[in-house]
Design an enzyme around this catalytic site. Sequence first.
Site, short mmCIF file in Angstrom:
data_model
loop_
_atom_site.label_atom_id
_atom_site.label_comp_id
_atom_site.label_asym_id
_atom_site.label_seq_id
_atom_site.Cartn_x
_atom_site.Cartn_y
_atom_site.Cartn_z
N LYS A 10 -4.74 -2.32 -0.47
CA LYS A 10 -3.36 -1.96 -0.16
C LYS A 10 -3.15 -0.45 -0.04
O LYS A 10 -2.18 0.01 0.58
CB LYS A 10 -2.42 -2.52 -1.22
N SER A 20 -10.81 -8.16 -1.32
CA SER A 20 -9.62 -7.34 -1.12
C SER A 20 -9.05 -6.72 -2.39
O SER A 20 -8.39 -5.69 -2.32
CB SER A 20 -8.53 -8.19 -0.45
#
Length: 479
Positions: free
Chosen positions: A114, A366
């Site tokens: 992110k 991720s």
Amino acid sequence: MVQLKLTDEATNRDDMRDGFCCDRNNPHSCCHREEDSRSHHSNLHKSSDWKLADDPSCNPEHPLKVTFEEITSAAYRIKPGIVNTPCTRSHMSGLTGMDIYLKKDFLQNTGSFKERGARYAMLMLSQERRQKGVIAASLGNHAQAVCYHGHLLKIPVTVVMPIIAPIMKIQKCKEFNANVIMEGKDMAEARKIAIKLAKEKGFTYINGYDHPQIIAGQGTIALEILEQVQDIDAIVVPTGGGGLLAGVAVAVKTLNPEIKIIGVESERCASFTMAMKSERPVSTPIEGTLADGLAVPMVGYNAWETAKSLVDKMVVVKEEWIAVAILRMVELEKCVVEGAGAVGLAAILAGQLDEFKGKRVVLILSGGNIDTTILGRCLERGLAADGRLVKCKVTVSDRPGGISELCKIISSIGVSIKDVIHERAWVTSDVFSVEVKVVCETRDYTHSLELRDLLMNRYKKVKFDNLPENLAVSSTNEN
């Protein structure tokens, strides 16, 4: 090697710091700069489906398609503040029959991909907007990324986190001197609060998965992968709101259309799969999931518009396979990843990507922000799903030595007893018997079957509750 050809237009856009790069002849390919965007959106507010309280960067009637040029611009701008994370060959390649590479983006400073989009979105703010500050709504990873890079860039940050947000992620945001507001029972409520505050305080609201600059920033991970691994057949992307999937799909398909883009979701919130069935983003019910980072009830409008024609396959995985994947990552790769980061491996372990046997596949890990308590539960669930943590009920003699004998039999083959509970009141057939519930840890599934056969040969009433697949069995052996 991937060569990024950055034009003057892509690298010198100080006049567009409040907006996004765009093709002026195609107003829906990307956003105009702020003053054009305000005029553009003011006309859209007339729509009955478009309310002032909604996010101005995500219009359902005029979604924005992110371009490859914007992704290369993002890569150039964020490079000084983002870790170029390794993409290494997995030890599980031999076990799965695939040549697997792991893009370890959980090694970013805040433990998540992110950061890429968050940094780019804040770098593109005007000086005036930087001074006023930004606001975001997030369960954790996006909030941490915005707080961390806001701290580095000296931009005031406010984050609205629902009351169900993990404690570890809340504390991390506070460590970066952010204003953390704990309100809302879920992400939908937190988002409404954040947008309301943005309008009242003049903050810039940054959507965690559908803001065009967020999507462009997330796409930079694909550029790194293509530089690090040659001859890729497929890239497997964790999918929630669709921002990462959209960014990766644009970058990869522009540079090498032959590479397959595979999205993976949890069965507890398959919002992108539902969008594909409906041919548009639709609201999807959320159930509790180990992949909480993917629990987004509706795919972003911009993400959907960008990715819908570029995704080759969507896979929906069951929760037990996510737990097994987290376990495999810890045991075989020494990687602690959250459920969202493990879904790609889960799809492979579940046999849902067998068409890539013998081919080279990249999995994007991720995020690694998982609470230690949740990690413990995940590992236990993984062991249970793997057939290595088993629960059985055995009816034994209630005379002295009956339970002791059961324990000796179990330990005789090297099985470890984790818990024992015995019940007398519910054994109605024989007052001289007791039902013993035993939780055992075995070496592997074969070892569990050995334990099952041993107990069934020794006792009349044996029941195993949680052997994987359809192998839960019981016995009323009379021998």
